[in-house]
Design an enzyme around this catalytic site. Structure first.
Site, PDB file in Angstrom:
ATOM      1  N   HIS A  27       0.811  -1.224   0.000  1.00 25.96           N
ATOM      2  CA  HIS A  27       0.000   0.000   0.000  1.00 25.96           C
ATOM      3  C   HIS A  27       0.843   1.272   0.000  1.00 25.96           C
ATOM      4  O   HIS A  27       0.334   2.349  -0.268  1.00 25.96           O
ATOM      5  CB  HIS A  27      -0.936  -0.007   1.217  1.00 25.96           C
TER       6      HIS A  27
ATOM      7  N   ASP B  46       3.633   9.599  -0.864  1.00 23.70           N
ATOM      8  CA  ASP B  46       2.437   8.855  -0.467  1.00 23.70           C
ATOM      9  C   ASP B  46       2.241   7.706  -1.450  1.00 23.70           C
ATOM     10  O   ASP B  46       2.411   7.912  -2.653  1.00 23.70           O
ATOM     11  CB  ASP B  46       1.215   9.797  -0.522  1.00 23.70           C
TER      12      ASP B  46
HETATM   13  P1  ADQ Z   1      -3.013   6.466   4.607  1.00 22.19           P
HETATM   14  O1  ADQ Z   1      -1.619   6.944   4.766  1.00 22.19           O
HETATM   15  O2  ADQ Z   1      -3.802   6.367   5.851  1.00 22.19           O
HETATM   16  O3  ADQ Z   1      -3.092   5.069   3.818  1.00 22.19           O
HETATM   17  P2  ADQ Z   1      -4.965   7.702   2.655  1.00 22.19           P
HETATM   18  O4  ADQ Z   1      -4.865   6.900   1.426  1.00 22.19           O
HETATM   19  O5  ADQ Z   1      -5.166   9.151   2.406  1.00 22.19           O
HETATM   20  O6  ADQ Z   1      -3.694   7.560   3.597  1.00 22.19           O
HETATM   21  O7  ADQ Z   1      -6.187   7.167   3.487  1.00 22.19           O
HETATM   22  C1  ADQ Z   1      -6.615   7.826   4.645  1.00 22.19           C
HETATM   23  C2  ADQ Z   1      -8.040   7.427   4.965  1.00 22.19           C
HETATM   24  O8  ADQ Z   1      -8.353   7.929   6.264  1.00 22.19           O
HETATM   25  C3  ADQ Z   1      -9.045   8.026   3.991  1.00 22.19           C
HETATM   26  O9  ADQ Z   1     -10.025   7.079   3.671  1.00 22.19           O
HETATM   27  C4  ADQ Z   1      -9.654   9.205   4.765  1.00 22.19           C
HETATM   28  O10 ADQ Z   1     -11.006   9.456   4.487  1.00 22.19           O
HETATM   29  C5  ADQ Z   1      -9.513   8.757   6.192  1.00 22.19           C
HETATM   30  N1  ADQ Z   1      -9.336   9.939   7.031  1.00 22.19           N
HETATM   31  C6  ADQ Z   1      -8.385  10.868   6.928  1.00 22.19           C
HETATM   32  N2  ADQ Z   1      -8.571  11.838   7.845  1.00 22.19           N
HETATM   33  C7  ADQ Z   1      -9.675  11.509   8.530  1.00 22.19           C
HETATM   34  C8  ADQ Z   1     -10.402  12.111   9.624  1.00 22.19           C
HETATM   35  N3  ADQ Z   1      -9.991  13.229  10.237  1.00 22.19           N
HETATM   36  N4  ADQ Z   1     -11.469  11.480  10.070  1.00 22.19           N
HETATM   37  C9  ADQ Z   1     -11.867  10.327   9.516  1.00 22.19           C
HETATM   38  N5  ADQ Z   1     -11.249   9.726   8.491  1.00 22.19           N
HETATM   39  C10 ADQ Z   1     -10.167  10.307   8.016  1.00 22.19           C
HETATM   40  C11 ADQ Z   1      -2.130   4.128   3.292  1.00 22.19           C
HETATM   41  C12 ADQ Z   1      -1.081   4.736   2.348  1.00 22.19           C
HETATM   42  C13 ADQ Z   1      -1.759   5.496   1.229  1.00 22.19           C
HETATM   43  C14 ADQ Z   1      -2.727   4.561   0.488  1.00 22.19           C
HETATM   44  C15 ADQ Z   1      -3.651   3.842   1.455  1.00 22.19           C
HETATM   45  C16 ADQ Z   1      -4.463   2.760   0.757  1.00 22.19           C
HETATM   46  O11 ADQ Z   1      -0.193   5.581   3.070  1.00 22.19           O
HETATM   47  O12 ADQ Z   1      -0.806   6.031   0.322  1.00 22.19           O
HETATM   48  O13 ADQ Z   1      -3.515   5.329  -0.404  1.00 22.19           O
HETATM   49  O14 ADQ Z   1      -2.912   3.213   2.494  1.00 22.19           O
HETATM   50  O15 ADQ Z   1      -3.647   1.853   0.090  1.00 22.19           O
END
Ligand code: ADQ
Length: 474
Positions: free
Chosen positions: A176, A384
């Site tokens: 991921h 990311d």
């Molecule tokens: P993350 O680093 O966690 O994931 P991201 O892909 O942006 O990053 O996912 C974050 C998730 O958390 C999103 O679904 C978002 O809606 C949720 N989120 C963020 N802030 C929030 C808040 N304040 N309240 C509730 N929900 C919140 C890791 C990798 C990424 C990759 C994903 C999936 O680092 O690059 O995209 O896995 O593979």
């Protein structure tokens, strides 16, 4: 016009004939949480579960992972048709395997070493132990014909151990997070062991083309594999490494965004902020990879350059607490909070607060109201794997307006090239793009957003799952 990414991902493949065996997903955490009030296990909301739920239900799914509580591994149990197989992790291993090797070594290293990479032999050994335990648990329960799908950087040795324990099983792996260039990856004293672990899989999925190339380079350099990513030759086996960018359930986000409650919640949010002409939004886990500090400094630069915008624009930063035990995370939190204070102290007035800062997780429907209310979504990680927030924002923009500002270092930038792509280290450029974004005409917003929306709705999480599983089924 057909939505194509810059790299022309193939159209949705016809999924191969249903496979008889079960799908065994292996991830650090089980997709369930104990609800003490209800006295039962409940599926915890998350992208991976949503994506896999239909497939797991159809195929008889098994999920192997940790419950999240140290030294806790009840007997296997079933939740919503999915068999949960707990693997124990001891309290000291949470510190050494999880906070240590996973989040103090691999996480910064794989994100281009943007923070110092801590390397300790006393973290590596528990990582091997925990990975061996996961593999042994899978080997206990796997049956002929089952497919095993291992997830993410916590379990990179599992495919290799499984290959020894159950050599004929078909094994997939999905990473991921990014896979770094070989010259960064090569710092790791255990670079050979890790790459050999990964090469135990038959198919490996990565978020970007770059990650695939980096992995193939490391596999040749440190694992002795030969050939190209599409067919790596290793110990008499042929292994495929491919780009399969993860996504979201776009229909679900669109439907929630259109719900009456979301619409009125977004309206009320805007009103409570004094109806500014532009709301900019950042939503991230509070992680140093997300570039929250530089983003705030770019907004500060914009306010310095454009006094006429004072009172008219607001920035909302929602930050979810994350890995609070790890020191670097305490440092970045302090830095972000200091910046919020500095900007509000310098520019704020009794009738206007420039930056709203929320340090908490929001329920999904509330988060979607924020997306709906935001005119400009600022997604500027320093590195990311993908970044799902960018895709969620696009999916919720049902009226076709809104501006996405996206870092070139997010995996999502390989697909979402109609966004305003920025270098998050270039504060002047970022400030100039924010300036452009807050005054972009609705027509221009719609043109860009239409292309983004086509891409997000076509390459959604169902596309991702069917691509990955078609390869895993072979
Ligand atoms: P993350 O680093 O966690 O994931 P991201 O892909 O942006 O990053 O996912 C974050 C998730 O958390 C999103 O679904 C978002 O809606 C949720 N989120 C963020 N802030 C929030 C808040 N304040 N309240 C509730 N929900 C919140 C890791 C990798 C990424 C990759 C994903 C999936 O680092 O690059 O995209 O896995 O593979």
């Amino acid at each position: 016009m057909e939505p194509t990414s810059r790299f022309g991902y193939p159209a949705r493949r016809v999924v191969s004939d249903p496979v008889d065996g079960r799908l065994v997903v292996v991830a650090n955490r089980l997709p369930v949480r104990w609800d003490p009030r209800a006295g039962r296990w409940e599926t915890s909301p998350g992208g991976l579960v949503t994506a896999l739920e239909p497939v797991l239900a159809e195929r008889k799914g098994v999920w192997v992972g940790w419950t999240g509580t140290p030294d806790h591994a009840p007997e296997p149990f079933e939740v919503d048709g999915i068999t949960q197989v707990p693997v124990p992790i001891a309290e000291d291993e949470v510190e050494t395997y999880y906070e240590g090797f996973c989040n103090g070594t691999v996480w910064p290293l794989y994100h281009d070493a943007i923070r110092p990479v801590e390397i300790h032999r006393h973290w590596w050994r528990p990582y091997v132990e925990v990975n061996r335990r996961f593999a042994a648990r899978v080997a206990d329960i796997v049956r002929p014909g089952d497919r095993v799908w291992v997830h993410d950087y916590q379990l990179q040795l599992v495919p290799g151990f499984l290959r020894e324990l159950v050599p004929d099983t078909r094994i997939g792996f999905f990473l991921h997070i990014p896979f770094p260039p070989p010259e960064i990856y090569g710092r790791l004293p255990w670079r050979t062991q890790l790459v050999e672990g990964l090469l135990g899989a038959d198919v490996l999925g990565f978020q970007t083309r770059r990650a695939v190339l980096n992995f193939a380079g490391a596999a040749r350099m440190f694992g002795g594999a030969r050939g190209r990513a599409q067919s790596l030759e290793y110990r008499g086996r042929s292994i495929v490494a491919e780009t399969v960018p993860i996504s979201i359930d776009a229909d679900h986000y669109r439907a929630l965004s259109l719900a009456h409650e979301t619409v009125s919640r977004a309206y009320n949010l805007r009103r409570s902020l004094g109806k500014p002409s532009s709301i900019l939004l950042g939503v991230d886990r509070l992680d140093y990879t997300k570039g929250i500090d530089l983003r705030l400094r770019a907004f500060e630069t914009l306010l310095q350059r454009r006094p006429d915008l004072h009172g008219d624009v607001v920035f909302i930063q929602v930050a979810v607490p994350s890995r609070e035990q790890v020191e670097e995370y305490q440092v970045i939190r302090g830095r972000v909070e200091q910046l919020v204070g500095r900007i509000n102290g310098e520019f704020g007035r009794p009738d206007w607060i420039p930056v709203y800062y929320l340090y908490r997780s929001l329920p999904q429907d509330e988060l979607i109201a924020y997306y709906r209310a935001a005119d400009v979504m600022v997604v500027t990680p320093l590195r990311d794997g993908m970044n799902l927030v960018a895709k969620e924002y696009v999916a919720t923009r049902t009226d076709g307006t809104g501006v996405l500002v996206l870092s070139e270092f997010a995996g999502a930038a390989e697909q979402l090239d109609e966004a305003f792509i920025v270098n998050p280290y270039d504060l002047d450029q970022m400030a100039a793009v924010l300036e452009q974004a807050v005054s972009l005409s609705p027509d221009e917003q719609r043109t860009r957003m239409a292309a983004l929306r086509r891409s997000v709705s076509r390459f959604d999480v169902h596309w991702w799952a069917s691509e990955c599983l078609a390869s895993l089924d072979g």
